[in-house]
Design a protein around this motif. Structure first.
Motif, PDB file in Angstrom:
ATOM      1  N   UNK A  15     -43.391 -80.746  62.960  1.00 28.28           N
ATOM      2  CA  UNK A  15     -44.349 -79.669  63.367  1.00 28.28           C
ATOM      3  C   UNK A  15     -45.665 -79.933  63.114  1.00 28.28           C
ATOM      4  N   UNK A  16     -46.409 -79.202  63.973  1.00 31.32           N
ATOM      5  CA  UNK A  16     -47.947 -79.148  63.841  1.00 31.32           C
ATOM      6  C   UNK A  16     -48.423 -77.829  63.324  1.00 31.32           C
ATOM      7  N   UNK A  17     -49.022 -77.567  62.201  1.00 29.73           N
ATOM      8  CA  UNK A  17     -49.570 -76.341  61.800  1.00 29.73           C
ATOM      9  C   UNK A  17     -51.216 -76.567  61.907  1.00 29.73           C
ATOM     10  N   UNK A  18     -51.644 -75.716  63.056  1.00 26.24           N
ATOM     11  CA  UNK A  18     -53.121 -75.681  63.113  1.00 26.24           C
ATOM     12  C   UNK A  18     -53.640 -74.610  62.296  1.00 26.24           C
ATOM     13  N   UNK A  19     -54.866 -74.887  61.728  1.00 27.35           N
ATOM     14  CA  UNK A  19     -55.402 -73.757  60.786  1.00 27.35           C
ATOM     15  C   UNK A  19     -56.784 -73.600  60.988  1.00 27.35           C
ATOM     16  N   UNK A  20     -57.108 -72.485  60.805  1.00 26.74           N
ATOM     17  CA  UNK A  20     -58.598 -72.044  61.162  1.00 26.74           C
ATOM     18  C   UNK A  20     -59.115 -71.100  60.102  1.00 26.74           C
ATOM     19  N   UNK A  21     -60.124 -71.172  59.410  1.00 26.65           N
ATOM     20  CA  UNK A  21     -60.830 -70.481  58.356  1.00 26.65           C
ATOM     21  C   UNK A  21     -61.191 -69.143  58.994  1.00 26.65           C
TER      22      UNK A  21
ATOM     23  N   UNK B 282     -44.635 -85.627  52.122  1.00 25.48           N
ATOM     24  CA  UNK B 282     -44.465 -86.235  53.319  1.00 25.48           C
ATOM     25  C   UNK B 282     -45.396 -85.774  54.316  1.00 25.48           C
ATOM     26  N   UNK B 283     -46.247 -84.504  54.126  1.00 28.18           N
ATOM     27  CA  UNK B 283     -47.095 -84.051  55.122  1.00 28.18           C
ATOM     28  C   UNK B 283     -48.508 -84.673  54.926  1.00 28.18           C
ATOM     29  N   UNK B 284     -49.126 -84.536  56.207  1.00 27.28           N
ATOM     30  CA  UNK B 284     -50.665 -85.121  56.140  1.00 27.28           C
ATOM     31  C   UNK B 284     -51.477 -83.901  56.564  1.00 27.28           C
ATOM     32  N   UNK B 285     -52.611 -83.723  55.788  1.00 24.86           N
ATOM     33  CA  UNK B 285     -53.763 -82.872  56.073  1.00 24.86           C
ATOM     34  C   UNK B 285     -54.955 -83.476  56.550  1.00 24.86           C
ATOM     35  N   UNK B 286     -55.382 -82.828  57.815  1.00 26.98           N
ATOM     36  CA  UNK B 286     -56.647 -83.772  58.748  1.00 26.98           C
ATOM     37  C   UNK B 286     -57.478 -82.288  58.728  1.00 26.98           C
ATOM     38  N   UNK B 287     -58.789 -82.787  58.761  1.00 29.77           N
ATOM     39  CA  UNK B 287     -59.894 -81.899  59.295  1.00 29.77           C
ATOM     40  C   UNK B 287     -60.041 -82.212  60.688  1.00 29.77           C
ATOM     41  N   UNK B 288     -60.190 -81.516  61.688  1.00 38.57           N
ATOM     42  CA  UNK B 288     -60.170 -81.545  63.128  1.00 38.57           C
ATOM     43  C   UNK B 288     -61.704 -81.156  63.215  1.00 38.57           C
ATOM     44  N   UNK B 289     -62.356 -80.560  62.623  1.00 34.19           N
ATOM     45  CA  UNK B 289     -63.876 -80.360  62.917  1.00 34.19           C
ATOM     46  C   UNK B 289     -64.274 -78.972  62.702  1.00 34.19           C
TER      47      UNK B 289
ATOM     48  N   UNK C 136     -64.559 -75.765  61.066  1.00 34.38           N
ATOM     49  CA  UNK C 136     -63.662 -75.327  59.815  1.00 34.38           C
ATOM     50  C   UNK C 136     -62.104 -75.180  60.302  1.00 34.38           C
ATOM     51  N   UNK C 137     -61.760 -76.057  61.280  1.00 30.65           N
ATOM     52  CA  UNK C 137     -60.458 -76.077  61.771  1.00 30.65           C
ATOM     53  C   UNK C 137     -59.756 -77.395  60.906  1.00 30.65           C
ATOM     54  N   UNK C 138     -58.549 -77.105  60.552  1.00 32.43           N
ATOM     55  CA  UNK C 138     -57.709 -78.008  59.828  1.00 32.43           C
ATOM     56  C   UNK C 138     -56.411 -78.209  60.489  1.00 32.43           C
ATOM     57  N   UNK C 139     -55.653 -79.355  60.284  1.00 29.03           N
ATOM     58  CA  UNK C 139     -54.390 -79.478  60.661  1.00 29.03           C
ATOM     59  C   UNK C 139     -53.373 -79.880  59.628  1.00 29.03           C
ATOM     60  N   UNK C 140     -52.162 -79.725  59.841  1.00 28.95           N
ATOM     61  CA  UNK C 140     -51.217 -80.198  59.017  1.00 28.95           C
ATOM     62  C   UNK C 140     -50.108 -80.877  59.894  1.00 28.95           C
ATOM     63  N   UNK C 141     -49.603 -82.092  59.961  1.00 28.71           N
ATOM     64  CA  UNK C 141     -48.392 -82.714  60.464  1.00 28.71           C
ATOM     65  C   UNK C 141     -47.418 -82.571  59.511  1.00 28.71           C
ATOM     66  N   UNK C 142     -46.159 -81.773  59.658  1.00 32.49           N
ATOM     67  CA  UNK C 142     -45.113 -81.759  58.863  1.00 32.49           C
ATOM     68  C   UNK C 142     -43.903 -82.463  59.413  1.00 32.49           C
ATOM     69  N   UNK C 143     -43.828 -83.665  58.584  1.00 35.82           N
ATOM     70  CA  UNK C 143     -42.647 -84.711  59.269  1.00 35.82           C
ATOM     71  C   UNK C 143     -42.070 -85.433  58.000  1.00 35.82           C
ATOM     72  N   UNK C 144     -40.724 -85.521  58.133  1.00 37.40           N
ATOM     73  CA  UNK C 144     -39.763 -84.992  59.032  1.00 37.40           C
ATOM     74  C   UNK C 144     -39.651 -83.411  58.571  1.00 37.40           C
ATOM     75  N   UNK C 145     -39.615 -82.720  59.287  1.00 40.81           N
ATOM     76  CA  UNK C 145     -39.619 -81.078  58.688  1.00 40.81           C
ATOM     77  C   UNK C 145     -38.805 -80.287  59.630  1.00 40.81           C
ATOM     78  N   UNK C 146     -37.623 -79.432  58.934  1.00 40.51           N
ATOM     79  CA  UNK C 146     -36.700 -78.734  59.830  1.00 40.51           C
ATOM     80  C   UNK C 146     -37.718 -77.315  59.958  1.00 40.51           C
ATOM     81  N   UNK C 147     -37.221 -76.482  61.032  1.00 41.53           N
ATOM     82  CA  UNK C 147     -37.845 -75.202  61.109  1.00 41.53           C
ATOM     83  C   UNK C 147     -38.215 -74.334  59.833  1.00 41.53           C
ATOM     84  N   UNK C 148     -37.189 -74.263  59.110  1.00 40.70           N
ATOM     85  CA  UNK C 148     -36.861 -73.316  57.957  1.00 40.70           C
ATOM     86  C   UNK C 148     -38.003 -73.738  56.778  1.00 40.70           C
ATOM     87  N   UNK C 149     -38.076 -75.209  56.915  1.00 43.03           N
ATOM     88  CA  UNK C 149     -39.097 -75.796  55.713  1.00 43.03           C
ATOM     89  C   UNK C 149     -40.521 -75.564  56.493  1.00 43.03           C
TER      90      UNK C 149
END
Length: 274
Positions: A120-126, A159-166, A168-181
């Protein structure tokens, strides 16, 4: 003899140790080592009834050639290790955001392309980040970004990775990851940012919150980003300080139970889209 020769060269160590003072060891080390280990050559000649002088050329040849070979091998290995370390350092610089220490957009693009489901991709913005810069200075804004990256790293799974996209926007790649998690991590991130970032960034009394869009990392990269971005804007439109999950999660709108937003005071109206 081989065991003795390799004893202090790094060849018998689990972690190679070729460097002494930033070099590949003293140049005379291998010569002294093989000079000592080749001394039985004289004994062998004497037992055969020959003069020690007859053994000298053989002794010098064995000791000299062995020492030169060992020394050359040490230098080659040390040079290779230095080159590998340099490549690793350059890769680290190329894939890290210098302000926050999080992975950057280049690394995000590479990692997203290589993901395998379930992921899953979690896209975040402050929320209202511009107010922090306008009210408290850009240094405070930079500190807020750096602390946000630290908090995100603490809140996600190993197992997840955090990224700064530019910006105040960040992203988290959740893998491997089920929907509930994925929902659980997103919930923890949203609450944790609202609870910790303002205090740790040196802005007591100011609650800094984040909005996010959660989407399955399935299909073309552009489509995954579009879905996550649409969910992010839905979270903003719904009042911020929440996560909006894409439809494939069977949760068209999901809000984290964070405290109400208390933005930093400012006479400048906030950007209604962010």
């Amino acid at each position: 003899m081989s065991v003795l020769a390799a004893w202090d060269t790094g060849l018998l160590r689990r972690t190679p140790h070729f460097a002494v003072g930033g070099r590949a060891g003293p140049w005379w080390g291998p010569f002294a080592l093989f000079g000592l280990t080749s001394l039985p050559t004289f004994l062998a000649f004497m037992l055969a009834g020959r003069s020690p002088l007859d053994a000298l050329p053989v002794y010098l040849s064995i000791a000299g050639l062995s020492a030169v070979g060992l020394w050359a091998g040490q230098v080659a290995d040390f040079t290779r290790l230095q080159a590998l370390a340099r490549v690793e350092q350059l890769e680290e610089l190329a894939y890290r955001d210098p302000l926050t220490g999080a992975f950057n957009r280049r690394r995000f693009d590479d990692d997203l392309s290589g993901l395998h489901p379930p992921a899953f991709l979690l896209l975040l913005d402050l929320d209202h980040f511009k107010r922090i810069n306008d009210t408290y200075s850009h240094d405070a804004g930079d500190q807020t970004l750096a602390v946000t990256a630290q908090v995100l790293q603490e809140l996600v799974r190993p197992t997840d990775h955090v990224y700064r996209m530019g910006g105040e926007e960040f992203a988290v790649l959740l893998a491997p990851c089920e929907p509930a998690a994925a929902l659980e991590v997103a919930n923890r991130v949203c609450r944790g940012v609202a609870r910790d970032v303002g205090v740790r960034a040196g802005l007591p009394g100011v609650q800094i919150t984040v909005s996010g869009g959660l989407a399955p990392a399935l299909g073309p990269k552009r489509e995954v980003l579009r879905t996550a971005d649409e969910s992010l804007y839905a979270a903003k439109a719904a009042g911020r300080n929440r996560i909006h999950a894409a439809a494939p999660l069977n949760a068209p709108a999901w809000a984290a139970h964070a405290p109400p937003v208390q933005p930093a005071p400012s006479s400048t109206p906030a950007d209604p889209g962010r």
